[in-house]
Scaffold this motif. Structure first.
Motif, PDB file in Angstrom:
ATOM      1  N   TRP A 286      49.061  44.771  46.991  1.00  0.00           N
ATOM      2  CA  TRP A 286      48.230  44.889  45.788  1.00  0.00           C
ATOM      3  C   TRP A 286      46.944  44.080  45.959  1.00  0.00           C
ATOM      4  O   TRP A 286      45.870  44.520  45.550  1.00  0.00           O
ATOM      5  N   LEU A 287      47.074  42.934  46.590  1.00  0.00           N
ATOM      6  CA  LEU A 287      45.909  42.069  46.797  1.00  0.00           C
ATOM      7  C   LEU A 287      44.936  42.683  47.799  1.00  0.00           C
ATOM      8  O   LEU A 287      43.742  42.836  47.520  1.00  0.00           O
ATOM      9  N   THR A 288      45.432  43.054  48.975  1.00  0.00           N
ATOM     10  CA  THR A 288      44.546  43.531  50.047  1.00  0.00           C
ATOM     11  C   THR A 288      43.966  44.913  49.743  1.00  0.00           C
ATOM     12  O   THR A 288      42.809  45.182  50.062  1.00  0.00           O
TER      13      THR A 288
ATOM     14  N   TRP B 147      60.200  31.793  48.565  1.00  0.00           N
ATOM     15  CA  TRP B 147      60.139  32.522  47.308  1.00  0.00           C
ATOM     16  C   TRP B 147      58.988  32.055  46.426  1.00  0.00           C
ATOM     17  O   TRP B 147      58.422  32.868  45.678  1.00  0.00           O
ATOM     18  N   CYS B 148      58.612  30.800  46.521  1.00  0.00           N
ATOM     19  CA  CYS B 148      57.417  30.331  45.800  1.00  0.00           C
ATOM     20  C   CYS B 148      56.180  31.037  46.348  1.00  0.00           C
ATOM     21  O   CYS B 148      55.313  31.495  45.587  1.00  0.00           O
ATOM     22  N   PHE B 149      56.069  31.112  47.678  1.00  0.00           N
ATOM     23  CA  PHE B 149      54.958  31.798  48.335  1.00  0.00           C
ATOM     24  C   PHE B 149      54.943  33.274  47.944  1.00  0.00           C
ATOM     25  O   PHE B 149      53.902  33.830  47.546  1.00  0.00           O
ATOM     26  N   THR B 150      56.096  33.923  48.049  1.00  0.00           N
ATOM     27  CA  THR B 150      56.197  35.363  47.801  1.00  0.00           C
ATOM     28  C   THR B 150      55.914  35.711  46.347  1.00  0.00           C
ATOM     29  O   THR B 150      55.146  36.638  46.054  1.00  0.00           O
ATOM     30  N   LEU B 151      56.518  34.981  45.428  1.00  0.00           N
ATOM     31  CA  LEU B 151      56.330  35.283  44.006  1.00  0.00           C
ATOM     32  C   LEU B 151      54.919  34.951  43.537  1.00  0.00           C
ATOM     33  O   LEU B 151      54.391  35.610  42.635  1.00  0.00           O
ATOM     34  N   PHE B 152      54.291  33.947  44.170  1.00  0.00           N
ATOM     35  CA  PHE B 152      52.900  33.649  43.840  1.00  0.00           C
ATOM     36  C   PHE B 152      52.006  34.845  44.177  1.00  0.00           C
ATOM     37  O   PHE B 152      51.189  35.273  43.349  1.00  0.00           O
ATOM     38  N   PHE B 153      52.162  35.384  45.380  1.00  0.00           N
ATOM     39  CA  PHE B 153      51.332  36.522  45.775  1.00  0.00           C
ATOM     40  C   PHE B 153      51.746  37.797  45.050  1.00  0.00           C
ATOM     41  O   PHE B 153      50.909  38.676  44.816  1.00  0.00           O
ATOM     42  N   PHE B 154      53.019  37.906  44.689  1.00  0.00           N
ATOM     43  CA  PHE B 154      53.473  39.071  43.918  1.00  0.00           C
ATOM     44  C   PHE B 154      52.786  39.079  42.547  1.00  0.00           C
ATOM     45  O   PHE B 154      52.293  40.122  42.095  1.00  0.00           O
ATOM     46  N   PHE B 155      52.742  37.917  41.911  1.00  0.00           N
ATOM     47  CA  PHE B 155      52.103  37.806  40.605  1.00  0.00           C
ATOM     48  C   PHE B 155      50.580  37.903  40.722  1.00  0.00           C
ATOM     49  O   PHE B 155      49.937  38.685  40.011  1.00  0.00           O
ATOM     50  N   ALA B 156      50.004  37.125  41.666  1.00  0.00           N
ATOM     51  CA  ALA B 156      48.544  37.109  41.832  1.00  0.00           C
ATOM     52  C   ALA B 156      48.036  38.480  42.273  1.00  0.00           C
ATOM     53  O   ALA B 156      47.005  38.960  41.782  1.00  0.00           O
ATOM     54  N   GLY B 157      48.770  39.131  43.187  1.00  0.00           N
ATOM     55  CA  GLY B 157      48.361  40.459  43.652  1.00  0.00           C
ATOM     56  C   GLY B 157      48.367  41.469  42.531  1.00  0.00           C
ATOM     57  O   GLY B 157      47.434  42.276  42.399  1.00  0.00           O
ATOM     58  N   GLY B 158      49.416  41.419  41.681  1.00  0.00           N
ATOM     59  CA  GLY B 158      49.496  42.353  40.564  1.00  0.00           C
ATOM     60  C   GLY B 158      48.388  42.132  39.547  1.00  0.00           C
ATOM     61  O   GLY B 158      47.779  43.090  39.047  1.00  0.00           O
ATOM     62  N   VAL B 159      48.094  40.873  39.233  1.00  0.00           N
ATOM     63  CA  VAL B 159      47.049  40.549  38.254  1.00  0.00           C
ATOM     64  C   VAL B 159      45.676  40.966  38.771  1.00  0.00           C
ATOM     65  O   VAL B 159      44.886  41.604  38.054  1.00  0.00           O
ATOM     66  N   ILE B 160      45.374  40.625  40.032  1.00  0.00           N
ATOM     67  CA  ILE B 160      44.066  40.969  40.612  1.00  0.00           C
ATOM     68  C   ILE B 160      43.902  42.482  40.714  1.00  0.00           C
ATOM     69  O   ILE B 160      42.836  43.035  40.404  1.00  0.00           O
ATOM     70  N   PHE B 161      44.958  43.168  41.143  1.00  0.00           N
ATOM     71  CA  PHE B 161      44.899  44.634  41.247  1.00  0.00           C
ATOM     72  C   PHE B 161      44.589  45.250  39.889  1.00  0.00           C
ATOM     73  O   PHE B 161      43.723  46.121  39.767  1.00  0.00           O
TER      74      PHE B 161
END
Length: 270
Positions: free
Chosen positions: A167-169, A245-259
């Protein structure tokens, strides 16, 4: 709280489109090989040949010896299989919006499903190779065990990691074309810096701490825990599991919000 609310709306929207995702995944999988004589068979031939070439180079060319008393081919397979899945998904999802630019202008189409479709399409092939690992281990005399089932957990962890990154890239590349080159460079660097052909246990602790910042280290070691070490993920290095899981969930949330925030501008830059 506003970002969290927007993220949950985004996830609910994707869930409502689950039937569309299933149909488009089937179509994407077929379309890749439409028109070729061997068709879908090529989806399995390409990775197989690549793995055989790597095995020949390291086993025959460099005469790699068994690692930790395990045949090199088994050691390599449990690492190269999840890496190829991760690498293919990240490359394909990064460009999925550009490749489907004609859909971006369709207001009724949920663009957020595009990365999911690419991931699920690649997941079909990945599951085939995971089953192949079971067969090859049987050929070498290693019988299945309860530990093997946790590979399902690591597949799920990989999908969540890839989805957030995709979602981010896939959204950023529309505005920053250099993202594509950056992803290729990171994948090439990560291929050799991830313990696919070598054991991380041979590294001094100061270097191992750096290598473990790579989330794919967790996934690859997890596959080996499932097939080789015979240990459950909660039995070893719990702090590193928490880090992953902290790394993964951070990018899961950040990627979804930015997308979701950049989505209204996609049509303007395509």
């Amino acid at each position: 709280m506003q970002h969290l609310r927007q993220f949950l709306i985004f996830i609910k929207e994707l869930f409502r489109n689950r039937h569309l995702i299933a149909e488009l995944t089937k179509a994407d999988f077929r379309q890749k090989y439409l028109g070729s004589y061997l068709g879908i068979f090529w989806a399995f031939v390409h990775p197989t040949i690549y793995i055989l070439i790597l095995w020949f180079v390291f086993q025959v060319g460099f005469k790699s010896k068994p690692i930790e008393d395990f045949p090199f081919i088994l050691w390599m397979l449990t690492a190269i299989t999840p890496w190829l899945f991760f690498s293919e998904c990240l490359q394909n999802t990064t460009n999925c919006i550009i490749e489907n630019s004609f859909l971006v202008k369709k207001m009724a189409f949920s663009i957020g499903v595009l990365p999911i479709i690419k991931i699920l399409s690649a997941l079909i092939i990945h599951i085939f190779f995971v089953l192949a690992i079971f067969v090859i281990f049987l050929i070498y005399g290693y019988t299945p065990s309860l530990y093997n089932l946790q590979v399902i957990y690591y597949i799920f962890a990989t999908v969540v990691l890839i989805l957030g990154l995709s979602w981010l890239t896939s959204s950023l590349i529309l505005f920053l074309k250099d993202v594509g080159q950056l992803i290729m460079m990171l994948l090439q660097f990560g291929f050799w810096m991830t313990p696919i052909f070598w054991s991380a246990k041979n590294l001094p602790q100061k270097y191992l701490s750096i290598i473990k910042l790579n989330p794919m280290y967790y996934i690859i070691e997890g596959y080996r825990q499932s097939f080789i070490y015979k240990t459950f993920f909660w039995e070893t290095d719990l702090p590193y599991t928490i880090y992953f899981w902290c790394f993964t969930l951070f990018f899961f949330f950040a990627g979804g919000v930015i997308f979701r925030r950049l989505r209204p501008h996609f049509a303007d830059v395509l």
